[in-house]
Enzyme design. Sequence first.
Site, PDB file in Angstrom:
ATOM      1  N   HIS A  34       1.019  -1.400   0.632  1.00 33.97           N
ATOM      2  CA  HIS A  34      -0.150   0.334  -0.165  1.00 33.97           C
ATOM      3  C   HIS A  34       1.103   2.220   0.079  1.00 33.97           C
ATOM      4  O   HIS A  34       2.178   0.588  -0.373  1.00 33.97           O
ATOM      5  CB  HIS A  34      -0.765  -0.187   1.038  1.00 33.97           C
ATOM      6  N   GLU A  35       0.054   2.413   0.173  1.00 35.12           N
ATOM      7  CA  GLU A  35       1.121   3.589   0.106  1.00 35.12           C
ATOM      8  C   GLU A  35       2.053   3.707   1.390  1.00 35.12           C
ATOM      9  O   GLU A  35       2.688   4.881   0.865  1.00 35.12           O
ATOM     10  CB  GLU A  35       0.087   4.667  -0.063  1.00 35.12           C
ATOM     11  N   GLY A  36       1.744   3.313   1.985  1.00 33.78           N
ATOM     12  CA  GLY A  36       2.423   3.011   3.462  1.00 33.78           C
ATOM     13  C   GLY A  36       3.778   2.249   3.133  1.00 33.78           C
ATOM     14  O   GLY A  36       5.265   3.331   3.156  1.00 33.78           O
ATOM     15  N   HIS A  37       3.704   1.432   2.224  1.00 36.32           N
ATOM     16  CA  HIS A  37       5.424   0.569   2.322  1.00 36.32           C
ATOM     17  C   HIS A  37       5.887   1.700   0.661  1.00 36.32           C
ATOM     18  O   HIS A  37       6.655   1.950   0.341  1.00 36.32           O
ATOM     19  CB  HIS A  37       5.018  -0.383   1.435  1.00 36.32           C
ATOM     20  N   GLN A  61       7.271 -15.466  12.572  1.00 30.70           N
ATOM     21  CA  GLN A  61       6.855 -13.940  12.900  1.00 30.70           C
ATOM     22  C   GLN A  61       5.462 -14.146  13.810  1.00 30.70           C
ATOM     23  O   GLN A  61       4.189 -13.011  13.863  1.00 30.70           O
ATOM     24  CB  GLN A  61       7.215 -12.364  12.361  1.00 30.70           C
ATOM     25  N   GLY A 147       9.413   1.790   8.975  1.00 28.05           N
ATOM     26  CA  GLY A 147       7.884   2.508   8.620  1.00 28.05           C
ATOM     27  C   GLY A 147       8.671   3.016  10.529  1.00 28.05           C
ATOM     28  O   GLY A 147       8.017   2.441  11.467  1.00 28.05           O
ATOM     29  N   VAL A 176       2.223   6.190   6.537  1.00 25.79           N
ATOM     30  CA  VAL A 176       0.850   7.420   6.282  1.00 25.79           C
ATOM     31  C   VAL A 176       0.420   7.175   7.001  1.00 25.79           C
ATOM     32  O   VAL A 176      -0.336   5.329   6.550  1.00 25.79           O
ATOM     33  CB  VAL A 176       1.318   6.765   4.635  1.00 25.79           C
TER      34      VAL A 176
END
Length: 306
Positions: A34-37, A61, A147, A176
């Site tokens: 997504h835009e964060g990545h 994990q 992030g 983001v």
Amino acid sequence: MRLITSLDDVHSLTLDLRRRGTTVSFVPTMGALHEGHLSLVRRAKSEGGALVVSIFVNPTQFGPSEDYSRYPRDLERDCEALARFEPDAIFAPGPADMYPDGFDTHIEPGNVAAKFEGALRPGHFRGVATVVVKLLNLVAPDVAYFGQKDFQQAAVLRRMIDDFNIGTRLMICPTVREHDGLALSSRNAYLSTEDRLAAPVLYRSLNRARELFHAGETRADVLAAAMRTILEAAPRAKVDYAAVVRPDTLEPAAQAAAGCVALVASRVGPARLIDNLILGPPGAPDEELIELAFEAPATSGGHTRP
Ligand code: AMP
């Protein structure tokens, strides 16, 4: 743009790049981009040099009752999203390549991983630290981008990179958000329409702590209680934690100061959401707050390879 699945191939590609004097930037992800990545990818690309993005849903994990099997996966769509950044390689290994039969060594992070996510998700940071060391050994990047969204993860990795003298610089990038403040997350896909309406409560609670801090309140327990009150009032939210802590150790900060971080986690319907804000001077841009929280030396300054 090369799609690489073999560990040997990614290793020789980046070895070759470094031999030619090219710096290597690396963005590790679990895909469902997504835009964060993509903000991390954009930042890495803007540094010049070579760019490697990994896509690997890391089984170690996830706890046994967590969402490993239903975690969203769409490699084709991810490759399309990455194409415009022209990465030198997308590294997408399979679980059996990363963890072949007989795999038996793990990194066990210490105190910084014990609380919050670590307490609620036993073994989570052991899995994160182990896969990140493996990826850093394979890619050997000059800089790796993570992030702020996963604040505790960044703190654990920072500690590990320092403790193990790993010669990769960690770059933490701002969170983001959607227009209503909800932090972008691959897990937002689990939210129903109703849950999606409730989900920005995490950001609202964090903003309340920030407002109180700006108004002069520094008692961490008062800030935490204010966040909890807001979270608990939201329909469908079930609070896991709300705290204001030191950014390096995540120990409680009796008196909140600039650089301390407000952390919240809550279930909203079927999704478990986490978010955070770094406290600092009013109006300070995210990059400056990240610097306050992360740029001070984590230790006495361990030697890292050049
Ligand atoms: P994940 O695929 O969830 O493992 O995330 C890969 C990287 O993207 C991690 O370093 C995350 O912290 C980062 N990331 C995830 N969500 C966001 C966001 N909303 N803004 C910025 N970075 C993010």
